[in-house]
Design an enzyme around this catalytic site. Structure first.
Site, short mmCIF file in Angstrom:
data_model
loop_
_atom_site.label_atom_id
_atom_site.label_comp_id
_atom_site.label_asym_id
_atom_site.label_seq_id
_atom_site.Cartn_x
_atom_site.Cartn_y
_atom_site.Cartn_z
CG LEU A 120 -2.10 -0.93 1.25
CD1 LEU A 120 -2.80 -0.83 2.59
CD2 LEU A 120 -3.06 -0.63 0.11
N PRO A 129 2.79 2.92 -2.16
CG PRO A 129 3.40 1.87 -4.16
CD PRO A 129 3.06 1.58 -2.73
CE1 TYR A 130 -5.59 4.96 -1.82
CE2 TYR A 130 -4.90 4.27 0.37
CZ TYR A 130 -5.86 4.82 -0.47
OH TYR A 130 -7.06 5.24 0.04
CG LEU A 131 -0.41 4.27 2.74
CD1 LEU A 131 0.32 3.58 3.88
CD2 LEU A 131 -1.76 4.79 3.22
CE LYS A 191 -6.52 8.33 -1.00
NZ LYS A 191 -7.65 9.15 -1.53
#
Length: 211
Positions: free
Chosen positions: A123, A125-127, A130
Site C-alpha cells: 500500500l 505507493p497509495y499512501l 494520499k
C-alpha cells in the site's frame, strides 16, 4: 442554496454520501466518469457531471461552494492509476477549488497517509499519493477537512466512531457507511478551523466525535 460537488460519486463511499446528502435535501453535483452508474438515483437536488478525472474537469466546480473528494483508483489498478487519480486528480481538484472560490474542501484520505514510511506494505505507493495530495490541500489556502479512515469494511453503520487510533491494530477499521455518515455531518455543519483526523468505528456518536 449552496451546492456540494462530490468527486467520485459512483464509488462506494462517494455514492453513500451522495444519497445521504440528497436525502437531507442538499444540492449535489455528482462527478462521475460513467453517469449510468447513478441511474438508480432520482432527485430534484441532483446534477450529474460526466467527466474523466485524468483530463481537465475544472468546469465541474463552477458554482459549487463545497467539494468532497471521494475518488480513488481502486485496489485492482496499478501504481500508474494511483498516481493519476489519488495524487494528480486530487491535487488538481484542490487547485480548481481555489480558482473557483470554493469555501470548504473535504478530502477522503487514509490512515497511514501522515507517514507512509512507517508502513512497509504494497500500500505504500497509495499512501505516498494520499500524503502528497493532503499536503497540497493543506498548503492550498483552502478551508479544508481531511478525514483519514482506518481499514474499510462493509458493516452496517453503527453511527458511532472515534478519532483515536485503537491500540489493537485489528480494531483500526471503520465501516464505509460510518464514513459516509461522517461526511454528511461534516458537509452540513460549519467548522471554524482546518482539520485533519483519523476515523474508526468506536463508541461515540458521530456528531459528538466529529465536532
Amino acid at each position: 442554496m449552496s451546492k456540494t460537488l462530490i468527486i467520485g460519486a459512483s464509488g462506494q463511499i462517494g455514492k453513500m454520501a451522495t444519497k445521504l446528502l440528497l436525502n437531507n435535501e442538499q444540492n449535489v453535483s455528482a462527478l462521475v466518469r460513467d453517469k449510468s452508474k447513478l441511474d438508480d438515483l432520482d432527485s430534484p437536488f441532483l446534477t450529474i457531471v460526466e467527466q474523466d478525472l485524468e483530463g481537465d474537469f475544472s468546469g465541474a466546480l463552477k458554482d459549487c461552494d463545497q467539494v468532497i473528494f471521494a475518488a480513488g483508483s481502486g485496489g485492482s489498478t496499478g501504481s500508474d492509476k494511483t498516481v493519476l487519480i489519488d495524487l494528480w486528480a486530487a491535487t488538481k481538484a484542490a487547485t480548481y477549488a481555489k480558482e473557483h472560490g470554493v469555501k470548504h474542501f473535504i478530502m477522503i484520505s487514509s490512515i497511514g497517509a501522515d507517514d507512509p514510511d512507517s508502513i512497509e506494505s504494497d500500500l505504500k505507493p497509495y499512501l505516498v499519493a494520499k500524503h502528497m495530495a493532503d499536503e497540497h490541500l493543506i498548503n492550498s489556502g483552502l478551508n479544508y477537512t481531511i478525514v483519514r479512515p482506518g481499514g474499510l469494511t462493509d458493516e452496517s453503520a453503527s453511527m458511532k466512531v472515534t478519532t483515536e487510533r485503537p491500540n489493537d491494530r485489528s480494531k483500526a477499521k471503520i465501516s464505509r457507511e460510518n464514513v459516509a455518515n461522517a461526511l454528511l455531518h461534516i458537509a452540513t455543519n460549519a467548522f471554524n478551523s482546518n482539520r485533519v483526523f483519523e476515523l474508526f468505528d468506536g463508541e461515540t456518536p458521530i456528531k459528538a466525535a466529529v465536532k
